[in-house]
Design a protein around this motif. Structure first.
Motif, PDB file in Angstrom:
ATOM      1  N   MET A  41       7.508  -0.097  -9.191  1.00 15.87           N
ATOM      2  CA  MET A  41       6.930  -0.349  -7.866  1.00 15.87           C
ATOM      3  C   MET A  41       5.658   0.480  -7.677  1.00 15.87           C
ATOM      4  N   THR A  42       4.620  -0.162  -7.195  1.00 15.55           N
ATOM      5  CA  THR A  42       3.335   0.518  -7.021  1.00 15.55           C
ATOM      6  C   THR A  42       3.253   1.189  -5.653  1.00 15.55           C
ATOM      7  N   LYS A  43       2.760   2.422  -5.653  1.00 17.35           N
ATOM      8  CA  LYS A  43       2.525   3.155  -4.401  1.00 17.35           C
ATOM      9  C   LYS A  43       1.015   3.268  -4.193  1.00 17.35           C
ATOM     10  N   SER A  44       0.597   3.174  -2.945  1.00 15.86           N
ATOM     11  CA  SER A  44      -0.827   3.226  -2.629  1.00 15.86           C
ATOM     12  C   SER A  44      -1.115   4.369  -1.667  1.00 15.86           C
ATOM     13  N   VAL A  45      -2.071   5.217  -2.073  1.00 11.70           N
ATOM     14  CA  VAL A  45      -2.443   6.399  -1.293  1.00 11.70           C
ATOM     15  C   VAL A  45      -3.912   6.271  -0.897  1.00 11.70           C
ATOM     16  N   LEU A  46      -4.178   6.419   0.387  1.00 12.60           N
ATOM     17  CA  LEU A  46      -5.552   6.346   0.872  1.00 12.60           C
ATOM     18  C   LEU A  46      -5.946   7.707   1.434  1.00 12.60           C
ATOM     19  N   LEU A  47      -6.968   8.318   0.828  1.00 14.55           N
ATOM     20  CA  LEU A  47      -7.480   9.611   1.303  1.00 14.55           C
ATOM     21  C   LEU A  47      -8.838   9.365   1.941  1.00 14.55           C
ATOM     22  N   ASP A  71       1.003   4.684 -14.530  1.00 19.14           N
ATOM     23  CA  ASP A  71      -0.228   3.910 -14.641  1.00 19.14           C
ATOM     24  C   ASP A  71      -0.961   4.166 -13.319  1.00 19.14           C
ATOM     25  N   VAL A  72      -2.205   4.604 -13.391  1.00 23.96           N
ATOM     26  CA  VAL A  72      -2.934   4.996 -12.176  1.00 23.96           C
ATOM     27  C   VAL A  72      -4.308   4.329 -12.143  1.00 23.96           C
ATOM     28  N   LYS A  73      -4.666   3.832 -10.972  1.00 26.68           N
ATOM     29  CA  LYS A  73      -6.017   3.304 -10.772  1.00 26.68           C
ATOM     30  C   LYS A  73      -6.585   3.996  -9.539  1.00 26.68           C
ATOM     31  N   MET A  74      -7.857   4.381  -9.632  1.00 21.39           N
ATOM     32  CA  MET A  74      -8.500   5.059  -8.500  1.00 21.39           C
ATOM     33  C   MET A  74      -9.855   4.425  -8.225  1.00 21.39           C
ATOM     34  N   SER A  75     -10.158   4.251  -6.977  1.00 24.60           N
ATOM     35  CA  SER A  75     -11.516   3.813  -6.628  1.00 24.60           C
ATOM     36  C   SER A  75     -11.973   4.671  -5.461  1.00 24.60           C
ATOM     37  N   GLU A  76     -13.260   4.908  -5.414  1.00 21.29           N
ATOM     38  CA  GLU A  76     -13.781   5.743  -4.325  1.00 21.29           C
ATOM     39  C   GLU A  76     -14.994   5.093  -3.689  1.00 21.29           C
ATOM     40  N   ILE A  77     -15.130   5.309  -2.412  1.00 21.83           N
ATOM     41  CA  ILE A  77     -16.278   4.787  -1.665  1.00 21.83           C
ATOM     42  C   ILE A  77     -16.958   5.973  -1.011  1.00 21.83           C
ATOM     43  N   HIS A  78     -18.201   6.199  -1.386  1.00 20.35           N
ATOM     44  CA  HIS A  78     -18.976   7.257  -0.736  1.00 20.35           C
ATOM     45  C   HIS A  78     -19.893   6.543   0.249  1.00 20.35           C
ATOM     46  N   GLY A  79     -19.697   6.799   1.538  1.00 18.13           N
ATOM     47  CA  GLY A  79     -20.639   6.264   2.510  1.00 18.13           C
ATOM     48  C   GLY A  79     -21.899   7.089   2.328  1.00 18.13           C
ATOM     49  N   MET A  80     -22.415   7.613   3.382  1.00 18.23           N
ATOM     50  CA  MET A  80     -23.523   8.566   3.271  1.00 18.23           C
ATOM     51  C   MET A  80     -22.851   9.916   3.098  1.00 18.23           C
ATOM     52  N   ASP A 139       4.454   1.759 -12.420  1.00 17.18           N
ATOM     53  CA  ASP A 139       4.696   1.407 -13.830  1.00 17.18           C
ATOM     54  C   ASP A 139       3.529   0.613 -14.389  1.00 17.18           C
ATOM     55  N   SER A 140       3.019  -0.302 -13.577  1.00 11.91           N
ATOM     56  CA  SER A 140       1.894  -1.136 -14.014  1.00 11.91           C
ATOM     57  C   SER A 140       1.061  -1.509 -12.793  1.00 11.91           C
ATOM     58  N   VAL A 141      -0.163  -1.007 -12.746  1.00 13.18           N
ATOM     59  CA  VAL A 141      -1.031  -1.234 -11.586  1.00 13.18           C
ATOM     60  C   VAL A 141      -2.170  -2.157 -12.004  1.00 13.18           C
ATOM     61  N   CYS A 142      -2.306  -3.262 -11.307  1.00 10.89           N
ATOM     62  CA  CYS A 142      -3.338  -4.239 -11.674  1.00 10.89           C
ATOM     63  C   CYS A 142      -4.700  -3.909 -11.060  1.00 10.89           C
ATOM     64  N   SER A 143      -4.702  -3.545  -9.790  1.00  8.27           N
ATOM     65  CA  SER A 143      -5.977  -3.349  -9.096  1.00  8.27           C
ATOM     66  C   SER A 143      -6.068  -1.958  -8.477  1.00  8.27           C
ATOM     67  N   PRO A 144      -7.267  -1.350  -8.496  1.00  5.17           N
ATOM     68  CA  PRO A 144      -7.417  -0.039  -7.869  1.00  5.17           C
ATOM     69  C   PRO A 144      -7.605  -0.128  -6.353  1.00  5.17           C
ATOM     70  N   VAL A 145      -7.778  -1.342  -5.857  1.00  7.55           N
ATOM     71  CA  VAL A 145      -8.144  -1.501  -4.445  1.00  7.55           C
ATOM     72  C   VAL A 145      -6.906  -1.733  -3.574  1.00  7.55           C
ATOM     73  N   ILE A 146      -6.834  -0.976  -2.496  1.00  6.88           N
ATOM     74  CA  ILE A 146      -5.748  -1.143  -1.515  1.00  6.88           C
ATOM     75  C   ILE A 146      -6.177  -2.204  -0.512  1.00  6.88           C
ATOM     76  N   GLU A 147      -5.359  -3.223  -0.369  1.00  2.00           N
ATOM     77  CA  GLU A 147      -5.698  -4.272   0.592  1.00  2.00           C
ATOM     78  C   GLU A 147      -5.368  -3.803   2.011  1.00  2.00           C
ATOM     79  N   ILE A 148      -5.890  -4.497   2.988  1.00  2.00           N
ATOM     80  CA  ILE A 148      -5.581  -4.182   4.387  1.00  2.00           C
ATOM     81  C   ILE A 148      -4.060  -4.313   4.572  1.00  2.00           C
ATOM     82  N   GLY A 149      -3.452  -3.306   5.200  1.00  3.43           N
ATOM     83  CA  GLY A 149      -2.004  -3.298   5.397  1.00  3.43           C
ATOM     84  C   GLY A 149      -1.219  -2.931   4.147  1.00  3.43           C
TER      85      GLY A 149
END
Length: 197
Positions: A1-7, A32-41, A56-66
């Motif tokens: 099961m994939t867990k999603s953390v938003l910092l 299995d870990v995927k990370m994406s970052e968004i730097h505003g200004m 165990d297996s993460v397909c996308s680094p992006v967390i969808e809304i909700g």
């Protein structure tokens, strides 16, 4: 099961370092870990977010809304700005800290502190005074590592050797203060507090 953390936070708060340490620890633990970052200004008080997904297996680094299991906000107004990404049963951990973003500094937006706090209370968000704790430890800059410790405890990831992760990824002269900060962050989250969230 994939867990999603938003910092989320404001540029200069160390959000990216915290998420990189989290990602490194999770990878070393065999996830299995995927990370994406968004730097505003991010250099100028802009919004910064880091998304970390592990399992165990993460397909996308992006967390969808909700889709986020936990939202960790380094600055309290940012918690509300990213709220739509949280699952209905997701947890919010926020730093009781105000850092004015560019729109506030330039007068284009207003920082409604009382309303922000009332809304976070209504959402049963977990308030941490990481900034005060960092000053107590003698280095205001370790606020991000305190929040990382709180996140690790909140997600029940204490089985990973975080002390080694910090030693391997932080400049030597800052290792001890960062380990102390991490442990203080873990102490800020109690089992009782988790049960109520």
């Amino acid at each position: 099961m994939t867990k999603s953390v938003l910092l989320v936070g404001v540029g200069g708060q160390g959000t990216i370092l915290a998420s990189k340490l989290l990602t490194t620890g999770l990878m070393e633990a065999g996830y299995d870990v995927k990370m994406s970052e968004i730097h505003g200004m991010s250099q100028r008080g802009g919004s910064v977010s880091s998304q970390v997904r592990y399992g165990d297996s993460v397909c996308s680094p992006v967390i969808e809304i909700g889709g986020a299991d936990i939202l960790v906000s380094f600055e309290k107004m940012e918690a509300l700005r990213w709220l739509e990404y949280l699952k209905p049963e997701g947890k919010i951990v926020y730093n009781n800290y105000r850092m004015d973003s560019m729109p506030v500094l330039t007068g284009k937006a207003e920082y409604k502190e009382n309303e922000i706090e009332a809304e976070l209370e209504r959402l049963d968000a977990r308030k941490l005074n990481a900034a005060d704790k960092a000053v107590e430890l003698g280095n205001a800059k370790v606020m991000n590592i305190i929040l990382l410790g709180a996140l690790v405890k909140s997600m029940e990831l204490e089985h990973i050797n975080w002390e080694n992760i910090i030693r391997d990824n932080v400049k030597e002269k800052f290792v001890d203060i960062n380990i102390k900060a991490f442990n203080e962050g873990m102490k800020l989250v109690t089992k009782e507090a988790l049960a109520t969230n």
